[in-house]
Design a protein around this motif. Structure first.
Motif, PDB file in Angstrom:
ATOM      1  N   PHE A   1     -54.801   6.987  94.308  1.00 13.00           N
ATOM      2  CA  PHE A   1     -54.541   6.315  93.038  1.00 13.00           C
ATOM      3  C   PHE A   1     -53.038   6.096  92.951  1.00 13.00           C
ATOM      4  O   PHE A   1     -52.276   7.061  92.789  1.00 13.00           O
ATOM      5  CB  PHE A   1     -55.001   7.194  91.863  1.00 13.00           C
ATOM      6  N   PRO A   2     -52.564   4.839  93.069  1.00 17.76           N
ATOM      7  CA  PRO A   2     -51.121   4.592  93.094  1.00 17.76           C
ATOM      8  C   PRO A   2     -50.382   5.077  91.854  1.00 17.76           C
ATOM      9  O   PRO A   2     -49.206   5.422  91.932  1.00 17.76           O
ATOM     10  CB  PRO A   2     -51.003   3.072  93.216  1.00 17.76           C
ATOM     11  N   LYS A   3     -51.044   5.117  90.707  1.00 14.31           N
ATOM     12  CA  LYS A   3     -50.414   5.599  89.470  1.00 14.31           C
ATOM     13  C   LYS A   3     -51.003   6.946  89.050  1.00 14.31           C
ATOM     14  O   LYS A   3     -50.982   7.314  87.875  1.00 14.31           O
ATOM     15  CB  LYS A   3     -50.589   4.562  88.362  1.00 14.31           C
ATOM     16  N   GLY A   4     -51.506   7.687  90.024  1.00 17.53           N
ATOM     17  CA  GLY A   4     -52.198   8.941  89.739  1.00 17.53           C
ATOM     18  C   GLY A   4     -51.371   9.992  89.029  1.00 17.53           C
ATOM     19  O   GLY A   4     -51.903  10.786  88.256  1.00 17.53           O
ATOM     20  N   ALA A   5     -50.059  10.003  89.270  1.00 18.09           N
ATOM     21  CA  ALA A   5     -49.210  11.014  88.627  1.00 18.09           C
ATOM     22  C   ALA A   5     -49.177  10.839  87.113  1.00 18.09           C
ATOM     23  O   ALA A   5     -48.895  11.791  86.390  1.00 18.09           O
ATOM     24  CB  ALA A   5     -47.798  10.957  89.202  1.00 18.09           C
TER      25      ALA A   5
END
Length: 148
Positions: free
Chosen positions: A77-81
């Motif tokens: 997930f590229p925006k997982g953080a």
């Protein structure tokens, strides 16, 4: 027509079907199940095929990618953080400021409801990013304009 030409003309969904069939083992089954869960969580998700063979699911931006390796299926997930993960599904790529991943090994079980909640959260983050953009301004045009 060679394999490359047929891949270029096939739809992303067919290419993902092909990858699942080609794997023919637990990795294909796992990728197929995760694909179904993504579709359940977000029926508007679009399937894409990027970077010479990586299944990608998008809605107002990338939701996640689905890579397969010898011992793991990795959902990144590229925006997982920036996503809440109360069930602790993220277990890889934890050190960065942006992305997070879920590594699934043979025999692992995933909490399907928690996974679908992550997908919905990723879509919400993508949609909120789109909503913040000025109307008619793409990221590229803003970058060009800010550089002048």
């Amino acid at each position: 027509m060679d394999k490359r030409e047929s891949q270029e003309s096939a739809s992303p969904s067919r290419l993902i079907d092909g990858r699942i069939a080609e794997l023919g083992d637990w990795r294909g089954e796992t990728l197929a199940r995760l694909r179904a869960l993504i579709g359940q969580a977000d029926p508007e998700a679009v399937e894409e095929w990027k970077w010479r063979g990586v299944p990608v699911w998008s809605h107002a931006g990338i939701i996640c990618t689905g890579e397969t390796y010898r011992n793991v299926v990795k959902l990144t997930f590229p925006k997982g953080a920036s996503l809440e993960d109360p069930s602790g599904l993220f277990n890889a790529s934890l050190e960065g400021n942006a992305r997070r991943a879920i590594d699934i090994r043979e025999g692992d079980r995933i909490d399907e409801e928690a996974f679908k909640a992550l997908v919905r959260a990723a879509v919400a983050v993508n949609l909120s990013s789109v909503a913040k953009r000025p109307k008619g301004a793409s990221a590229r045009s803003r970058a060009v304009n800010s550089a002048s």
